[in-house]
Design an enzyme around this catalytic site. Structure first.
Site, PDB file in Angstrom:
ATOM      1  N   SER A  31       0.135   6.079   1.160  1.00 58.39           N
ATOM      2  CA  SER A  31      -0.284   7.501   1.201  1.00 58.39           C
ATOM      3  C   SER A  31      -1.813   7.870   0.963  1.00 58.39           C
ATOM      4  CB  SER A  31       0.663   8.167  -0.110  1.00 58.39           C
ATOM      5  OG  SER A  31       0.256   7.275  -1.225  1.00 58.39           O
ATOM      6  N   ASP A  87      -2.003  -1.378  -4.657  1.00 56.48           N
ATOM      7  CA  ASP A  87      -1.266  -1.116  -5.704  1.00 56.48           C
ATOM      8  C   ASP A  87      -1.661  -1.206  -7.137  1.00 56.48           C
ATOM      9  OD1 ASP A  87       1.038  -0.240  -3.797  1.00 56.48           O
ATOM     10  OD2 ASP A  87       1.067  -2.372  -3.401  1.00 56.48           O
ATOM     11  N   LYS A  98      -0.973  -5.762  -3.247  1.00 56.88           N
ATOM     12  CA  LYS A  98      -0.623  -4.666  -2.433  1.00 56.88           C
ATOM     13  C   LYS A  98       0.579  -4.992  -1.770  1.00 56.88           C
ATOM     14  CE  LYS A  98      -3.492  -4.072   1.001  1.00 56.88           C
ATOM     15  NZ  LYS A  98      -3.010  -2.586   0.950  1.00 56.88           N
ATOM     16  N   GLY A  99       1.387  -4.313  -1.129  1.00 60.45           N
ATOM     17  CA  GLY A  99       2.580  -4.467  -0.395  1.00 60.45           C
ATOM     18  C   GLY A  99       3.809  -3.808  -1.047  1.00 60.45           C
ATOM     19  N   LEU A 100       3.399  -2.762  -1.780  1.00 61.30           N
ATOM     20  CA  LEU A 100       4.620  -1.614  -2.245  1.00 61.30           C
ATOM     21  C   LEU A 100       5.101  -0.833  -1.317  1.00 61.30           C
ATOM     22  CD1 LEU A 100       4.360  -0.938  -5.972  1.00 61.30           C
ATOM     23  CD2 LEU A 100       5.107  -2.805  -5.117  1.00 61.30           C
ATOM     24  N   GLY A 101       4.375  -0.916  -0.302  1.00 58.05           N
ATOM     25  CA  GLY A 101       4.644   0.051   1.058  1.00 58.05           C
ATOM     26  C   GLY A 101       5.208  -1.031   2.101  1.00 58.05           C
ATOM     27  N   GLU A 107      -1.466  -6.124   6.922  1.00 54.55           N
ATOM     28  CA  GLU A 107      -2.529  -5.661   6.246  1.00 54.55           C
ATOM     29  C   GLU A 107      -3.749  -6.895   5.941  1.00 54.55           C
ATOM     30  OE1 GLU A 107      -0.709  -1.679   3.931  1.00 54.55           O
ATOM     31  OE2 GLU A 107      -0.924  -3.893   2.822  1.00 54.55           O
TER      32      GLU A 107
HETATM   33  C1  5RP Z   1       1.506  -1.175   1.601  1.00 55.58           C
HETATM   34  C2  5RP Z   1       0.120  -1.076   0.687  1.00 55.58           C
HETATM   35  C3  5RP Z   1      -0.321   0.204   0.445  1.00 55.58           C
HETATM   36  O1  5RP Z   1      -1.695   0.085   0.557  1.00 55.58           O
HETATM   37  C4  5RP Z   1      -0.064   0.382  -1.126  1.00 55.58           C
HETATM   38  O2  5RP Z   1       1.330   0.506  -1.522  1.00 55.58           O
HETATM   39  C5  5RP Z   1      -0.870   1.968  -1.769  1.00 55.58           C
HETATM   40  O3  5RP Z   1      -0.030   2.881  -1.282  1.00 55.58           O
HETATM   41  P1  5RP Z   1      -0.172   4.214  -1.706  1.00 55.58           P
HETATM   42  O4  5RP Z   1      -1.737   4.615  -1.068  1.00 55.58           O
HETATM   43  O5  5RP Z   1       0.765   4.986  -1.236  1.00 55.58           O
HETATM   44  O6  5RP Z   1      -0.161   4.225  -3.201  1.00 55.58           O
HETATM   45  O7  5RP Z   1      -0.140  -2.067   0.144  1.00 55.58           O
HETATM   46  O8  5RP Z   1       1.830  -2.131   2.135  1.00 55.58           O
END
Ligand code: 5RP
Length: 232
Positions: A31, A87, A98-101, A107
């Site tokens: 986001s 994250d 990272k990686g919650l998305g 990446e």
């Molecule tokens: C996706 C990621 C994102 O960069 C991370 O989850 C941050 O997301 P956001 O900007 O929605 O908080 O690592 O794999």
């Protein structure tokens, strides 16, 4: 727009100003990066900014195309810059989770292809020690993933299979599954943990980015942005 969203936008717009015409730029996911892509799109239209974006997810790719950004895959030519969200950002060291998305593999490939990696985030992502607010995502090949998870559990990770909607596992752009591992917190030695996890057959990559970010742009709801540099 919420305060968190204004903070993300402020950080993303500061990062968009780092992009110069002719650059090859890694574009992360999430986001916060969504604001980055929109800001870059505005510069493409208003200023004729020319860049080649290297997207880290199909979602980023789709949005970047709507913004008139030319896209390419990493091809061995170093990227001038990569910009991505996180994250967690560890205060003082700029180590990341990272990686919650779900896009951590691409990446990391893109971050490692870049001469400079800048992380953008709102201030809520700052932590004293990694693991404080986010579980560690670990990407695992689908074949025998439950067996791989058992080996991750032996290291103490308490792995939980990430689900999409319903019961089906979440599948990454690379066709793998993700185990979220809250059990490693606090992560005081991310280098050793990353090495131990990567030594397990079936583990593709971890969400630990212990030495990738050189700079962090941290936004707050009032629109201010603090620039942090990784110590030498
Ligand atoms: C996706 C990621 C994102 O960069 C991370 O989850 C941050 O997301 P956001 O900007 O929605 O908080 O690592 O794999």
């Amino acid at each position: 727009m919420s305060g968190a969203d204004r903070a993300k936008q402020a950080a993303a717009e500061a990062a968009a100003r780092l992009v110069e015409s002719g650059m090859r730029v890694g574009i992360g996911s999430g986001s916060t990066v969504r604001h980055l892509i929109l800001a870059l799109g505005r510069r493409v239209r208003a200023q004729g900014l020319r860049l080649v974006g290297i997207p880290t997810s199909t979602e980023t790719e789709a949005l970047a195309l709507t913004q008139g950004i030319t896209l390419a895959e990493p091809d061995g030519t170093p990227l001038d810059l990569a910009i991505d969200g996180a994250d967690e950002v560890e205060r003082g060291t700029l180590r990341l989770i990272k990686g919650l998305g779900g896009a951590l593999l691409r990446e990391k490939i893109v971050a490692e292809a870049a001469r400079r990696f800048v992380v953008i985030a709102d201030a809520s992502k700052m932590v004293e020690t990694l693991g404080e607010r986010a579980p560690l995502p670990v990407e695992v090949v689908r074949f025998g993933h439950a067996a791989t998870a058992q080996r991750i559990a032996v290291l103490g990770g308490r792995p939980v299979l990430r689900r999409a909607q319903g019961e089906a596992p979440f599948i990454t752009d690379g066709g793998n599954v993700i185990y979220d591992c809250p059990g490693f917190a606090p992560i005081r030695d991310p280098f050793t943990l990353a090495r131990d996890l990567r030594a397990i057959a079936g583990v593709v990559e971890t969400g630990l980015f212990p030495s990738h970010a050189e700079c962090a742009l941290i936004g707050t709801a009032d629109g201010a942005v603090t620039e942090l540099e990784r110590p030498a």
